[in-house]
Structures are given as C-alpha cells and as structure tokens.
Design a protein around this motif. Structure first.
Motif, PDB file in Angstrom:
ATOM      1  N   ALA A 195       0.427  -1.241   0.409  1.00 42.71           N
ATOM      2  CA  ALA A 195       0.224   0.012   0.070  1.00 42.71           C
ATOM      3  C   ALA A 195       0.758   1.203   0.466  1.00 42.71           C
ATOM      4  N   GLY A 196       1.904   1.059   0.926  1.00 42.22           N
ATOM      5  CA  GLY A 196       2.717   2.225   0.439  1.00 42.22           C
ATOM      6  C   GLY A 196       3.717   2.609  -0.474  1.00 42.22           C
ATOM      7  N   PHE A 197       3.765   1.489  -1.465  1.00 36.68           N
ATOM      8  CA  PHE A 197       4.385   1.851  -2.530  1.00 36.68           C
ATOM      9  C   PHE A 197       3.548   2.108  -3.504  1.00 36.68           C
ATOM     10  N   THR A 198       2.455   1.858  -3.358  1.00 41.96           N
ATOM     11  CA  THR A 198       1.581   2.372  -4.116  1.00 41.96           C
ATOM     12  C   THR A 198       0.859   4.013  -4.103  1.00 41.96           C
ATOM     13  N   LEU A 199       1.100   4.698  -2.765  1.00 44.18           N
ATOM     14  CA  LEU A 199       0.567   6.054  -2.099  1.00 44.18           C
ATOM     15  C   LEU A 199       2.223   6.542  -2.804  1.00 44.18           C
ATOM     16  N   GLN A 200       3.500   6.147  -2.488  1.00 44.29           N
ATOM     17  CA  GLN A 200       4.193   6.517  -3.483  1.00 44.29           C
ATOM     18  C   GLN A 200       4.099   6.644  -4.457  1.00 44.29           C
ATOM     19  N   ALA A 201       3.940   5.751  -5.371  1.00 38.67           N
ATOM     20  CA  ALA A 201       3.960   6.369  -6.873  1.00 38.67           C
ATOM     21  C   ALA A 201       3.182   7.536  -6.682  1.00 38.67           C
ATOM     22  N   ALA A 202       1.875   7.773  -6.443  1.00 37.42           N
ATOM     23  CA  ALA A 202       0.527   8.665  -6.590  1.00 37.42           C
ATOM     24  C   ALA A 202       1.297   9.531  -6.051  1.00 37.42           C
ATOM     25  N   LEU A 203       1.578   9.949  -5.014  1.00 36.95           N
ATOM     26  CA  LEU A 203       2.759  11.434  -4.714  1.00 36.95           C
ATOM     27  C   LEU A 203       3.885  11.954  -5.388  1.00 36.95           C
ATOM     28  N   GLN A 204       4.626  10.852  -5.813  1.00 43.38           N
ATOM     29  CA  GLN A 204       5.252  10.893  -6.981  1.00 43.38           C
ATOM     30  C   GLN A 204       4.316  11.707  -8.135  1.00 43.38           C
TER      31      GLN A 204
END
Length: 419
Positions: free
Chosen positions: A337-346
């Motif tokens: 989930a964190g990785f998904t969030l990181q991608a979206a925020l980047q």
RNA sequence: GUGGCCAUGGUGAAGAGGCCGAACACAUAUGACUGUGACUCAUACAUUCGAGGGUUCGAAUCCCUCUGGCCACCCCA
C-alpha cells in the motif's frame, strides 16, 4: 591498491552536482535570452586544428595537449579549449551561409596536461559562447553585457570585468617592437623569466607578478596607446556602448591573452579568491580565426568560463533538495500500500521516500530524520483498517490525522508548504 | 616541467622506537522502546597506520624508493 581516477581528473559527486546544475541552467537561460543556441561538437579533433588556431608556440600547444595517434595513424588531440572546434563546425557546415550572424554556446570538458592545483585540473569544464559574423563594436558590448549578466544571475559580484585591446595585425607588430625596446632598456630590473620572454613573448612581461618587474614595467608602452586608427576607434566605441548599458568594467592595459588568435577587444573576469587562478572567465575578439582555419573572412568574438572556478566561488551555497514525505511501513500488506501511495504522490510532483531494506520502524524513523524529510507517516495494519494516517511534521513533532488517500495527503503536504 | 608541505578507520584526527592488543569525537549499525526520529545509555566498527624495501631484539613512529594529494612557480578557464 584499487584503481583510482587519473591525476587531475575528478569525479563530480552528488553533493556537488546541484551547484553545477545551477551554473549550467543559469548559463542556458542567459544565453538563450541573448539569442544564443547550443552547439555540441566532439571533444577530440585533429591535432592540426589546435595548432593552427591557438598557435604553435603557445604553451597550450607546446606542452599541454593530450595528443595521441589513433589506429589509422592520424594525430588526434583532446580539445584544450572550445573555440577551435566550434569554428571548425561553423566552417564545415557553412553555418555562416545560413545566416550572416551566428550565436553559439557550448559546455563540456576540456583537457590540458598541466600540474593540477586549486581551480586547475587536467580535465576541466568550460561554458562558452561565440558570436560570429559581426565586427561591429556593438557586438563586443553585447557579449560583455551577456557575461556580466551571467555573473550577476549566478549571484557573483566579486569577479571584476577587465577589458583591453590587443590591436590587430596592422598595429600589433609595431607595438611589439616598441615594447621589446623598452624591456631591453630595463632588463637589469627584470626577473629571469621576463628576460627570457623578451624575445619569445614580450607581452607576458606586463603580466608578471614579480614585484621588481611590476615596478620596472610601470612606464612600459601600452597597447592601447599604439592602436591604429581603426582599432582605436573600435575600442572607444566598445566603451561607449558599455557605458550606455551601464556595464561596470575596468580598463587593464596590461592584460595579456594566452592564445594567438585574439585581436582587438579582450577581457577577463578576475577574482582574488582563487589563489593564483585569478581568471574565472575570459575571452575576446578573433577576427582572423575563421579565415585562418580555411573559412571565409568571418569576424568573431567569444568567451569561456571555467565551471570549476565558478563552483569554487559559489562555495558551499546550499542547493539541497529534501524529501517532502517519508513513508514508514510495517508488514507486507502495508508495504504494498505504501508503494502504491509513493507512486501516486510522486506523480503529483512530491518527493517521497520509503523504506527499501525491510528495517524496523525505529530505523525507518531514523532514516526519515536523517534524510531531513519534512513529513513522515507510518503505515501499518492499524492505518489500513482505519483508513487514516497521522501525518507527522518532523520539525516540531506535531501530527495531524489525514485520510489514507493520495489526494488528501498531497493536499495536506502542499497546503502547508504554501504558507 | 620545477619547488614546498603532507599521507593513520566511512569522516575529523591523537600518536614523536617498546605503555598501540592504535586514543578521543563524529558518522554508521543494533538494542534499551513487541508500532514513531531528534536527547540519553549500551554494544559493534583500523589482524593495522598510502605501497614496497631497509635499520632495530622491537617501527604508525627512523632511512630509502615509488605512488597519491594539496599548494605555489610556469601558464591558463
């Protein structure tokens, strides 16, 4: 012993690269504003190009070039400066025919086999600009204006712009004779080097730093006083134009250049902050060069700055780019989930970091602190089930509840940034 | 090309023939704290003092050579 870089060849490490990027970006911006376009030419050329342009008897050609024979038997040289290659390209591609005026800039490594010291390396980098096709003194002033604007935008006011005129093939020989005669009269007061220079490079004596020579050459004839009518008028008008644009400069009649192709206006940006390397940028007019290289009689003027020297002057100015958010994760589902969030925020333009070593929460927090991330959030089972996270401001330790959605988190971060 | 100074860990360095099994500090790692950094505490971290040779019972410490770095000269951006 492990393999190391060659003497005088340096690595540019991440800690330094932001300064270089700043210098390069600033140069591109200023050059573009003045109508200059980038040209990229090879860093290796036939040796003859440099012999013919820079001058067979200059130090650069005589003892500082990286010259080798390639497998086909031709003598090649790693470029010791940029102008020669650019002029070769101008002639080869007949750029002068496409447009009578060409404004070109370049940046990249140059090579000279000298003993390295502060601000001087065997591979060093220059950013340069060349304007060909106009002999008008206004062009000299425009180039000087561009140089001074460039340094202004770099935030450097210390290097002083100095200008001089070296005359032309019509008036320089007579001046040279006059100077040699003067030096011969005063040779008792000169240092050994200057006595030797009398025949090889008399102009150099004017630039000698030995106190005795400085004193002895006080009354030496100056080139500016021996200019022919055309050169004299050219130089006066350059100065008129400089005044019109309020360019600050100092006339330095003792300024000498190391390359043979210079004529008329020459200039340097001089600093006292780099030890014996006082020139941060230098250039001048070279009206005979293109013809000398086999092209048409196209006049030109240009300059180059030493990137390493400018970077030294800029010093430890901070250009750090810090993370906006660090996502600390606990457990594999949260990691995903964190990785998904990181991608979206980047994607929304934020700089986001997360753990990639499977470390403990404490270690992750320490890393967030070490990276100087402005915000930090923990993502674990609790947050995943609750659908919300607490966003921590690292500077004061405060936390705010935010829904576990990329848009909400981005808004919370950028919203606060804008304050 | 010439000259001066220097060379100890990831970093800054102590150390001037045996007390060095290399201080101290910072950095780093882990833990104290089964999910919240910064402060604190604990533990770990140089078979080794740029490389090679020599002197000596004994060398990081003395000598020689080499290599590298810095600074200056020459010259240059």
């Amino acid at each position: 012993m492990s393999i190391t870089a060659i003497k005088g060849f340096n690595d540019l490490l991440p800690a330094e690269s932001p300064i270089w990027q700043f210098i390069e970006q600033t140069a591109r911006r200023v050059f573009t504003r003045f109508g200059f376009q980038e040209i990229r030419v090879p860093i290796v050329e036939k040796t003859e190009l440099f012999c013919r342009s820079i001058g067979d008897t200059t130090d650069i050609v005589e003892k500082e070039m990286y010259t080798f024979t390639d497998k086909g038997g031709s003598s090649l040289t790693l470029r010791p400066e940029g102008t020669a290659g650019v002029m070769r390209a101008l002639i080869e591609h007949k750029l002068y025919a496409l447009d009578s005026i060409n404004k070109l800039y370049y940046m990249g490594p140059m090579f000279r086999h000298e003993r390295p010291q502060k601000g001087r390396y065997r591979q060093f980098h220059q950013i340069g600009a060349e304007l060909t096709g106009a002999a008008d003194p206004l062009v000299d002033a425009q180039v000087l204006l561009m140089v001074s604007r460039l340094f202004q935008e770099l935030g450097l006011t210390e290097p002083q712009l100095q200008i001089n005129s070296l005359g032309c093939p019509a008036c320089r020989p007579a001046y040279r004779e006059a100077l040699i005669a003067f030096l011969a009269e005063h040779q008792d007061a000169l240092c050994d080097d200057c006595r030797r220079r009398q025949s090889t490079n008399p102009l150099r004596a004017l630039d000698c730093k030995v106190p005795g020579c400085v004193e002895a050459t006080q009354g030496a004839p100056a080139m500016v006083e021996h200019l022919c009518a055309e050169c004299d008028s050219h130089f006066s008008r350059v100065q008129e134009y400089l005044a019109a644009a309020s360019v600050v400069y100092r006339l330095n009649p003792r300024m000498v250049r190391g390359l043979d192709y210079y004529t008329r206006t020459t200039f340097e940006l001089v600093t006292g902050l780099l030890g014996s390397q006082s020139a941060v940028a230098a250039g001048g007019r070279y009206d005979g060069l293109v013809e000398q290289l086999g092209g048409p009689a196209v006049p030109g003027i240009g300059f180059a700055l030493g990137v390493e020297r400018v970077a030294l002057l800029l010093g430890d100015r901070s250009f750090e780019q810090l993370p906006d958010l660090f996502i600390a994760v606990m457990g594999e589902p949260a990691r995903i989930a964190g990785f998904t969030l990181q991608a979206a925020l980047q994607d929304s333009g934020l700089r986001v970091e997360m753990d990639c070593e499977g470390k403990s929460l404490k270690s992750q927090m320490r890393r967030a602190d070490k990276l100087k991330s402005r915000y930090c959030m923990v993502l674990g089972e609790t947050e995943l089930t609750a659908g919300s996270i607490s966003l921590k401001t690292m500077t004061d330790g405060s936390q705010q509840q935010v829904r576990l959605e990329a848009r909400e988190i981005a808004a919370a971060i950028t919203g606060r940034c804008m304050k």
